[in-house]
Design a protein around this motif. Sequence first.
Motif, PDB file in Angstrom:
ATOM      1  N   TYR A  28       0.628  -1.446  -0.313  1.00  0.00           N
ATOM      2  CA  TYR A  28      -0.278   0.337   0.254  1.00  0.00           C
ATOM      3  C   TYR A  28       1.051   1.118   0.080  1.00  0.00           C
ATOM      4  CZ  TYR A  28      -3.193  -3.037   1.466  1.00  0.00           C
ATOM      5  OH  TYR A  28      -4.523  -4.133   1.465  1.00  0.00           O
ATOM      6  N   ASP A 122     -12.557   0.817  -1.334  1.00  0.00           N
ATOM      7  CA  ASP A 122     -11.965  -0.038  -2.147  1.00  0.00           C
ATOM      8  C   ASP A 122     -11.607  -0.604  -0.669  1.00  0.00           C
ATOM      9  OD1 ASP A 122     -10.033   2.498  -1.443  1.00  0.00           O
ATOM     10  OD2 ASP A 122      -8.766   0.503  -1.046  1.00  0.00           O
ATOM     11  N   LEU A 123     -11.877   0.266   0.996  1.00  0.00           N
ATOM     12  CA  LEU A 123     -11.931  -0.457   2.471  1.00  0.00           C
ATOM     13  C   LEU A 123     -13.075  -2.037   2.501  1.00  0.00           C
ATOM     14  CD1 LEU A 123     -10.691   1.890   3.942  1.00  0.00           C
ATOM     15  CD2 LEU A 123      -8.873   0.949   3.223  1.00  0.00           C
ATOM     16  N   TRP A 125     -15.604  -1.355   3.240  1.00  0.00           N
ATOM     17  CA  TRP A 125     -16.188  -1.113   5.534  1.00  0.00           C
ATOM     18  C   TRP A 125     -17.295  -1.668   5.174  1.00  0.00           C
ATOM     19  CZ3 TRP A 125     -13.384   2.509   8.727  1.00  0.00           C
ATOM     20  CH2 TRP A 125     -12.147   1.413   9.387  1.00  0.00           C
ATOM     21  N   ASP A 129     -15.605  -8.342   3.940  1.00  0.00           N
ATOM     22  CA  ASP A 129     -13.919  -8.492   3.265  1.00  0.00           C
ATOM     23  C   ASP A 129     -13.788  -7.118   3.425  1.00  0.00           C
ATOM     24  OD1 ASP A 129     -13.977 -10.601   1.565  1.00  0.00           O
ATOM     25  OD2 ASP A 129     -15.383  -8.907   0.106  1.00  0.00           O
ATOM     26  N   LYS A 131     -11.167  -4.350   5.267  1.00  0.00           N
ATOM     27  CA  LYS A 131      -9.268  -3.908   5.274  1.00  0.00           C
ATOM     28  C   LYS A 131      -9.240  -3.212   6.417  1.00  0.00           C
ATOM     29  CE  LYS A 131      -9.197  -4.455   0.259  1.00  0.00           C
ATOM     30  NZ  LYS A 131      -8.593  -2.957  -0.964  1.00  0.00           N
ATOM     31  N   THR A 132      -8.171  -4.041   7.048  1.00  0.00           N
ATOM     32  CA  THR A 132      -7.464  -3.457   8.033  1.00  0.00           C
ATOM     33  C   THR A 132      -7.096  -1.900   7.505  1.00  0.00           C
ATOM     34  OG1 THR A 132      -6.840  -4.956   9.372  1.00  0.00           O
ATOM     35  CG2 THR A 132      -6.380  -3.364   9.861  1.00  0.00           C
ATOM     36  N   THR A 183     -17.108  -4.712  10.051  1.00  0.00           N
ATOM     37  CA  THR A 183     -17.883  -5.868   8.858  1.00  0.00           C
ATOM     38  C   THR A 183     -19.324  -5.885   8.491  1.00  0.00           C
ATOM     39  OG1 THR A 183     -17.855  -6.550  10.307  1.00  0.00           O
ATOM     40  CG2 THR A 183     -15.757  -7.240   9.192  1.00  0.00           C
ATOM     41  N   ALA A 245      -4.805   1.963   4.300  1.00  0.00           N
ATOM     42  CA  ALA A 245      -5.068  -0.211   4.550  1.00  0.00           C
ATOM     43  C   ALA A 245      -3.753  -0.408   4.883  1.00  0.00           C
ATOM     44  CB  ALA A 245      -5.185   0.056   2.227  1.00  0.00           C
ATOM     45  N   GLY A 246      -3.761  -1.131   5.079  1.00  0.00           N
ATOM     46  CA  GLY A 246      -2.993  -2.368   5.554  1.00  0.00           C
ATOM     47  C   GLY A 246      -2.511  -2.396   7.242  1.00  0.00           C
ATOM     48  N   SER A 247      -2.161  -2.830   7.804  1.00  0.00           N
ATOM     49  CA  SER A 247      -1.293  -2.847   9.201  1.00  0.00           C
ATOM     50  C   SER A 247      -0.473  -2.337  10.094  1.00  0.00           C
ATOM     51  CB  SER A 247      -1.508  -4.710  10.121  1.00  0.00           C
ATOM     52  OG  SER A 247      -0.756  -5.297   9.420  1.00  0.00           O
TER      53      SER A 247
END
Lengths: 375, 53
Positions: A28, A122-123, A125, A129, A131-132, A183, A245-247
């Motif tokens: 990302y 795109d997340l 929410w 699906d 995304k974190t 979610t 996006a991502g951790s």
Amino acid sequence: MSTIKTNAILDASGGNTTTINGATPTAYNTMGKNRIINGAMEIDQRNAGASVTVPTGNDAYNIDRWNAQNDTDGTLTVQQSTTAPAGFRNSLVFTTGTADTSLAAGQIAFCRHIIEGYNIADLAWGTSDAKTITISFWVRSSLTGTFGGSLTNGDNNRSYPFSYTISSANTWEQKTVTVAGDTTGTWGVGTGRGLSLWFGLGVGSTYSGTVGSWSGSSYFSATGATSVVGTNGATFYITGVQLEAGSVATEFERRPYGTELALCQRYYFVLAPKATLQPTGVASYYNNTYLATNVSFPTTMRSSPTVVSASGTDYFIAYRAGSSDTFNSWTRDSGAVSQQMVEIYNNTEISGTGGQVATTRTNNASAFVHFNAEL
Amino acid sequence: MYKLHRSILTNEISVVNKIDDGVLMSIPFDPANTDYQEYLEWLAEGNTPEPAE
């Protein structure tokens, strides 16, 4: 020269924190990764760095894309600041005037950034699906302790309170918060509100929740968080805000100033800043008392915008045919709802000749013309 | 206070004006415009704008 052919480069633990020349090349770590616009607090079209009072009753935008509200018994000002951590030029600073040392349950003061739905679609929410995401930011305060914030959807009926600790007074510290995507709930994916990022500046118990989990309540901060508005003269600075996006919190995305300004202008456009002699366009006289001009926006605005015009005696002037007319304000004419162009006019003070053409300007230091399509 | 605006050119009403602290806001009837959304909420509370001239 050698060539390395491999399918993956992982860190020693098998994770994704491997660095190359100090940078973390996550999937990302790309242009546009930061969903926050004006996260470096550099764009201030409305106030040009001037201090303003945080309003009561309604939120108001101060620097671009950041709004605030203070529904407490204390007072707060907000201002773009040149106090910033290394690598940044600006921050946003809140300063408490009069403190509210005993917040009632329903009282609240906050700073907020609302992300348009298109920019979080795109997340995914609200779906399985989801995304974190990871939020990162720099803060500095005259106070220390645990501070709070939150993520909410557009209707504020899904919220995720978070907290962070400021350990040293008057010292820049970078904070990161990683959040597993929601979610459930309804998350906007169009031109409306998508996701709101809140920073509490003094939030009563009604709007404060337990950190670290999603809730169906309207929580805008963490239970027990420090109240900035609770201390006379307290300061709270923030900058370098990134939501990606991502951790993993990657390096702050640097965008060219012109790019960042254009992103802001989707939501707010200053045709004429508050000053005299600012051009407001070439206008024509439809008849003796109706002067109009069309304004094209530098970028397509999020919605058809509200025309925001200062209104005062002789605030504007039209030069035509060797003479001039003064008038008090510009008004939006009716017509098609357009995100690209708008017609503005005056027919209350103008007195010219139909068919004439004029060049128009502001005629008072307090005059301005803005266009608002904020969320 | 809100006041409806009638276009001189087309005679239609699709803008509502609001003056507050020396600032004139001209709000289009665009459902995506948040100022228009606030106006609709104000109407829903039972309020009535000044008529257009």
